[in-house]
Design a protein around this motif. Structure first.
Motif, PDB file in Angstrom:
ATOM      1  N   ARG A  49      -3.852  -2.688  -6.904  1.00  0.00           N
ATOM      2  CA  ARG A  49      -3.193  -1.297  -7.707  1.00  0.00           C
ATOM      3  C   ARG A  49      -2.011  -1.817  -8.898  1.00  0.00           C
ATOM      4  NH1 ARG A  49      -2.153   3.577  -3.677  1.00  0.00           N
ATOM      5  NH2 ARG A  49      -2.293   4.664  -6.179  1.00  0.00           N
ATOM      6  N   TYR A  50      -1.739  -2.802  -8.821  1.00  0.00           N
ATOM      7  CA  TYR A  50      -0.164  -3.258  -9.329  1.00  0.00           C
ATOM      8  C   TYR A  50      -0.532  -3.827 -10.573  1.00  0.00           C
ATOM      9  CZ  TYR A  50       2.184  -1.590  -5.736  1.00  0.00           C
ATOM     10  OH  TYR A  50       3.026  -0.749  -4.010  1.00  0.00           O
ATOM     11  N   ARG A  68       4.118  -3.549 -12.055  1.00  0.00           N
ATOM     12  CA  ARG A  68       3.956  -1.028 -12.627  1.00  0.00           C
ATOM     13  C   ARG A  68       2.775  -1.447 -11.561  1.00  0.00           C
ATOM     14  NH1 ARG A  68       7.366   1.212 -15.378  1.00  0.00           N
ATOM     15  NH2 ARG A  68       8.639  -0.098 -16.676  1.00  0.00           N
ATOM     16  N   LYS A  69       2.840   0.050 -11.372  1.00  0.00           N
ATOM     17  CA  LYS A  69       1.317   0.377 -10.739  1.00  0.00           C
ATOM     18  C   LYS A  69       0.499   0.977 -11.527  1.00  0.00           C
ATOM     19  CE  LYS A  69      -0.334   4.880  -8.168  1.00  0.00           C
ATOM     20  NZ  LYS A  69       0.247   5.601  -7.152  1.00  0.00           N
ATOM     21  N   ARG A  70      -0.356   0.324 -11.276  1.00  0.00           N
ATOM     22  CA  ARG A  70      -1.639   0.517 -12.601  1.00  0.00           C
ATOM     23  C   ARG A  70      -1.808   2.333 -13.171  1.00  0.00           C
ATOM     24  NH1 ARG A  70      -4.065  -3.770 -14.023  1.00  0.00           N
ATOM     25  NH2 ARG A  70      -4.310  -5.220 -12.318  1.00  0.00           N
ATOM     26  N   ARG A 111       1.083  -1.452   0.235  1.00  0.00           N
ATOM     27  CA  ARG A 111      -0.171   0.435   0.395  1.00  0.00           C
ATOM     28  C   ARG A 111       0.845   1.624  -0.478  1.00  0.00           C
ATOM     29  NH1 ARG A 111      -3.608  -3.150   3.881  1.00  0.00           N
ATOM     30  NH2 ARG A 111      -2.580  -2.138   5.371  1.00  0.00           N
ATOM     31  N   LEU A 167       4.780   5.651  -5.305  1.00  0.00           N
ATOM     32  CA  LEU A 167       4.642   5.510  -6.391  1.00  0.00           C
ATOM     33  C   LEU A 167       3.991   6.401  -7.670  1.00  0.00           C
ATOM     34  CD1 LEU A 167       5.448   1.411  -7.510  1.00  0.00           C
ATOM     35  CD2 LEU A 167       7.205   3.562  -8.041  1.00  0.00           C
ATOM     36  N   ASN A 195      -3.529  -6.324  -4.280  1.00  0.00           N
ATOM     37  CA  ASN A 195      -4.081  -4.743  -3.535  1.00  0.00           C
ATOM     38  C   ASN A 195      -4.266  -4.425  -4.662  1.00  0.00           C
ATOM     39  OD1 ASN A 195      -1.910  -2.332  -4.614  1.00  0.00           O
ATOM     40  ND2 ASN A 195      -1.830  -2.753  -2.319  1.00  0.00           N
ATOM     41  N   PRO A 205       1.988   6.773 -10.900  1.00  0.00           N
ATOM     42  CA  PRO A 205       1.423   6.238 -12.179  1.00  0.00           C
ATOM     43  C   PRO A 205       2.063   5.090 -13.046  1.00  0.00           C
ATOM     44  CG  PRO A 205      -0.427   7.788 -11.401  1.00  0.00           C
ATOM     45  CD  PRO A 205       1.096   8.689 -11.221  1.00  0.00           C
ATOM     46  N   ALA A 210       2.722   1.874  -3.314  1.00  0.00           N
ATOM     47  CA  ALA A 210       2.221   2.066  -4.519  1.00  0.00           C
ATOM     48  C   ALA A 210       1.848   3.745  -3.893  1.00  0.00           C
ATOM     49  CB  ALA A 210       0.419   1.142  -4.503  1.00  0.00           C
TER      50      ALA A 210
END
Length: 250
Positions: free
Chosen positions: A178-179, A246-248, A122, A128, A176, A130, A125
């Motif tokens: 978000r990745y 990678r973070k979305r 968390r 980071l 999570n 986007p 993310a």
């Protein structure tokens, strides 16, 4: 005792030996991670749980703009002596001292197993940008070789390691949400060590450092008794695991 407490205790002393004796990352590993995670010159990179700065030095050599985070005071002291010009702050993976969307990449070398994975992911993310990359690397002794498994038994690796090295980080990343799906790649190699260098490396295992003195003495006795069965120097087999996600969002 939490994983963070164990890590602080294990790394409270002897960081000069740790810095010298721990296995480095092979050039082909570093090249792959740099390409996969976009570690290009001037990219803003967070080296999370940076230890004594061995990975930080590699990131600096790539020309990236590095910020290092490390919770253990003794590790930070060695880091500053080795890399006095690199930004270094006290913090943990679960509470990263940085603003939102501040980094193009976060690198974690030989440390993710100490984290509270859901909380750390968390926070990573959060810091980071986007599309920014998370790169996790770890060296593991390859115990598929019978003699290496015997050495592992002598060091009581299976009984004492205070974390789950086989934890599926990809599952945590998926949970999570978000990745992007992570890419895993392993690299097999060997490290050439004299018997004394091997003993020194065993002494850097955090669970060994944290043992009561009588248990540590007994462990070194078992390792010394096993060493005559091995050539000197010995080719110690390793597997370096890498995971990049990678973070979305863009």
């Amino acid at each position: 005792m939490t994983n963070e407490d164990l890590a602080r205790r294990g790394f409270a002393t002897g960081t000069d030996v740790y810095h010298r004796a721990r296995p480095a990352y092979r050039p082909e590993v570093l090249a792959y991670v740099a390409e996969a995670a976009g570690l290009v010159p001037d990219a803003h990179v967070l080296d999370l749980a940076a230890g004594t700065g061995r990975m930080t030095r590699e990131l600096v050599a790539l020309g990236t703009d590095v910020t290092a985070v490390e919770p253990a005071p003794a590790m930070r002291e060695t880091f500053v002596a080795e890399l006095p010009d690199v930004r270094l702050v006290d913090g943990t993976a679960e509470q990263i001292p940085a603003g939102d969307a501040q980094f193009d990449a976060v690198v974690v070398a030989q440390a993710f197993h100490w984290f509270d994975a859901p909380a750390a992911l968390r926070e990573i993310a959060r810091v980071l940008r986007p599309g920014g990359a998370l790169a996790v690397l770890w060296n593991e002794r390859d115990q598929s070789e019978p003699w290496a498994a015997e050495l592992g038994a002598a060091t009581r690796w299976e009984g004492f390691r205070p974390y789950l090295v086989d934890r599926d980080l990809g599952t945590d990343l998926d949970a999570n949400g978000r990745y992007e799906p992570a890419v895993r790649r392993d690299f097999h190699w060997t490290d050439r060590l004299t018997h004394e260098q091997l003993l020194e490396r065993v002494g850097t295992f955090s669970y060994v450092v944290a043992m009561p003195e009588h248990e540590r003495t007994a462990l070194f006795g078992r390792v010394r008794a096993y060493l005559p069965k091995l050539p000197d120097p010995v080719e110690l087999p390793y597997v370096t695991g890498t995971l990049v996600s990678r973070k979305r969002g863009r």
